[in-house]
Scaffold this motif. Structure first.
Motif, PDB file in Angstrom:
ATOM      1  N   MET A 285      38.997  31.686  36.043  1.00 10.41           N
ATOM      2  CA  MET A 285      39.938  32.787  35.927  1.00 10.41           C
ATOM      3  C   MET A 285      41.014  32.492  34.885  1.00 10.41           C
ATOM      4  O   MET A 285      41.433  33.380  34.187  1.00 10.41           O
ATOM      5  CB  MET A 285      40.613  33.079  37.274  1.00 10.41           C
ATOM      6  CG  MET A 285      39.690  33.587  38.336  1.00 10.41           C
ATOM      7  SD  MET A 285      39.330  35.316  38.082  1.00 10.41           S
ATOM      8  CE  MET A 285      38.298  35.627  39.465  1.00 10.41           C
TER       9      MET A 285
ATOM     10  N   TYR B  59      40.561  33.509  31.146  1.00  6.42           N
ATOM     11  CA  TYR B  59      40.597  34.908  30.736  1.00  6.42           C
ATOM     12  C   TYR B  59      41.955  35.330  30.182  1.00  6.42           C
ATOM     13  O   TYR B  59      42.058  36.360  29.536  1.00  6.42           O
ATOM     14  CB  TYR B  59      40.235  35.825  31.908  1.00  6.42           C
ATOM     15  CG  TYR B  59      38.824  35.659  32.420  1.00  6.42           C
ATOM     16  CD1 TYR B  59      37.750  35.518  31.549  1.00  6.42           C
ATOM     17  CD2 TYR B  59      38.564  35.642  33.782  1.00  6.42           C
ATOM     18  CE1 TYR B  59      36.458  35.370  32.021  1.00  6.42           C
ATOM     19  CE2 TYR B  59      37.267  35.495  34.266  1.00  6.42           C
ATOM     20  CZ  TYR B  59      36.225  35.353  33.371  1.00  6.42           C
ATOM     21  OH  TYR B  59      34.945  35.219  33.840  1.00  6.42           O
TER      22      TYR B  59
ATOM     23  N   ASN C  37      29.517  40.009  32.079  1.00  8.38           N
ATOM     24  CA  ASN C  37      30.317  38.952  32.691  1.00  8.38           C
ATOM     25  C   ASN C  37      31.062  39.535  33.895  1.00  8.38           C
ATOM     26  O   ASN C  37      32.182  40.003  33.792  1.00  8.38           O
ATOM     27  CB  ASN C  37      31.295  38.368  31.660  1.00  8.38           C
ATOM     28  CG  ASN C  37      31.991  37.127  32.166  1.00  8.38           C
ATOM     29  OD1 ASN C  37      32.033  36.885  33.360  1.00  8.38           O
ATOM     30  ND2 ASN C  37      32.531  36.345  31.247  1.00  8.38           N
ATOM     31  N   ASP C  38      30.407  39.513  35.055  1.00  8.80           N
ATOM     32  CA  ASP C  38      30.934  40.177  36.251  1.00  8.80           C
ATOM     33  C   ASP C  38      32.190  39.523  36.823  1.00  8.80           C
ATOM     34  O   ASP C  38      32.957  40.170  37.532  1.00  8.80           O
ATOM     35  CB  ASP C  38      29.863  40.240  37.342  1.00  8.80           C
ATOM     36  CG  ASP C  38      28.703  41.136  36.944  1.00  8.80           C
ATOM     37  OD1 ASP C  38      28.940  42.068  36.153  1.00  8.80           O
ATOM     38  OD2 ASP C  38      27.586  40.910  37.424  1.00  8.80           O
ATOM     39  N   GLY C  39      32.452  38.260  36.525  1.00  6.16           N
ATOM     40  CA  GLY C  39      33.632  37.579  37.047  1.00  6.16           C
ATOM     41  C   GLY C  39      34.928  38.183  36.541  1.00  6.16           C
ATOM     42  O   GLY C  39      35.989  38.011  37.153  1.00  6.16           O
TER      43      GLY C  39
ATOM     44  N   ASP D 115      37.058  40.878  38.945  1.00  4.25           N
ATOM     45  CA  ASP D 115      38.054  40.378  39.901  1.00  4.25           C
ATOM     46  C   ASP D 115      39.354  40.007  39.196  1.00  4.25           C
ATOM     47  O   ASP D 115      40.441  40.246  39.725  1.00  4.25           O
ATOM     48  CB  ASP D 115      37.514  39.168  40.665  1.00  4.25           C
ATOM     49  CG  ASP D 115      36.408  39.544  41.629  1.00  4.25           C
ATOM     50  OD1 ASP D 115      36.372  40.717  42.048  1.00  4.25           O
ATOM     51  OD2 ASP D 115      35.577  38.674  41.951  1.00  4.25           O
ATOM     52  N   TYR D 116      39.251  39.435  38.014  1.00  6.41           N
ATOM     53  CA  TYR D 116      40.439  39.045  37.259  1.00  6.41           C
ATOM     54  C   TYR D 116      41.275  40.282  36.895  1.00  6.41           C
ATOM     55  O   TYR D 116      42.493  40.306  37.100  1.00  6.41           O
ATOM     56  CB  TYR D 116      40.053  38.271  35.995  1.00  6.41           C
ATOM     57  CG  TYR D 116      41.234  37.965  35.112  1.00  6.41           C
ATOM     58  CD1 TYR D 116      42.127  36.953  35.447  1.00  6.41           C
ATOM     59  CD2 TYR D 116      41.475  38.705  33.957  1.00  6.41           C
ATOM     60  CE1 TYR D 116      43.229  36.679  34.647  1.00  6.41           C
ATOM     61  CE2 TYR D 116      42.568  38.441  33.153  1.00  6.41           C
ATOM     62  CZ  TYR D 116      43.439  37.430  33.504  1.00  6.41           C
ATOM     63  OH  TYR D 116      44.540  37.166  32.713  1.00  6.41           O
TER      64      TYR D 116
END
Length: 195
Positions: free
Chosen positions: A1, A4, A20-22, A25-26
């Motif tokens: 995280m 980013y 980039n699915d992460g 949430d960020y």
């Protein structure tokens, strides 16, 4: 995280669309304080702040989904607009009492009759074990429905019968050849007459 933070929101949206699915949430975490500020400034009839926060997060999700960099607007301003619109829509819907049938109910346990008994107590097994009380209750219910139907127009009786059969506004409207708004108005009149 943490990696980013060096990217702009616009770059992050592009990376998200590349798979980039992460990043989702960020972005949701980064903009949640904005949602909280906007939601805390509003009031939702029949709801609470958590409901507004949820609506704001839906607006943020829509902003992430619909943002287009070529439109020459920053993601921040677009997200702010989407969040605000979603919140205003929720507040307006609550003001129109669109979900009033869901919000207006009679508690099964609140004291409702002149003797101070709740509906649950009235329908308790003690009363229903007594055949005489059961017959009286059935007669009272039949008398109540006769009184209600006497005050309803023919259309209102049809609407009530369909509604009690479990049909929703649209199904009733289709069956009776009326608009959903006419059905909504009829149900409102029926509720007022029953009260």
């Amino acid at each position: 995280m943490e990696g980013y933070q060096k990217f702009s929101d616009e770059q992050l949206i592009g990376m998200l669309r590349e798979g980039n699915d992460g990043i989702m949430d960020y972005i949701l975490g980064k903009y949640k304080p904005l949602v909280l500020r906007r939601a805390n400034a509003m009031y939702l009839i029949g709801g609470d702040t958590d409901d507004l926060i949820q609506e704001g997060m839906i607006g943020l999700f829509k902003a992430i989904r619909d943002y287009r960099a070529e439109r020459e607007s920053s993601f921040f301003h677009f997200a702010e607009l989407c969040i605000t619109r979603q919140l205003y829509s929720a507040v307006e819907a609550s003001n129109r009492k669109k979900h009033a049938p869901l919000n207006s109910y009679v508690s099964f346990y609140s004291k409702t009759d002149e003797e101070g008994k709740s509906l649950a107590e009235t329908l308790s097994t003690d009363t229903m074990d007594n055949p005489e009380q059961l017959v009286i209750a059935q007669e009272n219910l039949a008398q109540f429905w006769e009184e209600v139907k006497r005050h309803l127009s023919a259309m209102e009786q049809e609407v009530l019968d369909e509604y009690l059969a479990g049909h929703n506004y649209r199904q009733i409207a289709e069956k009776l050849g009326k608009s959903p708004k006419a059905i909504d108005n009829a149900l409102s009149r029926i509720r007022a007459k029953i009260r």
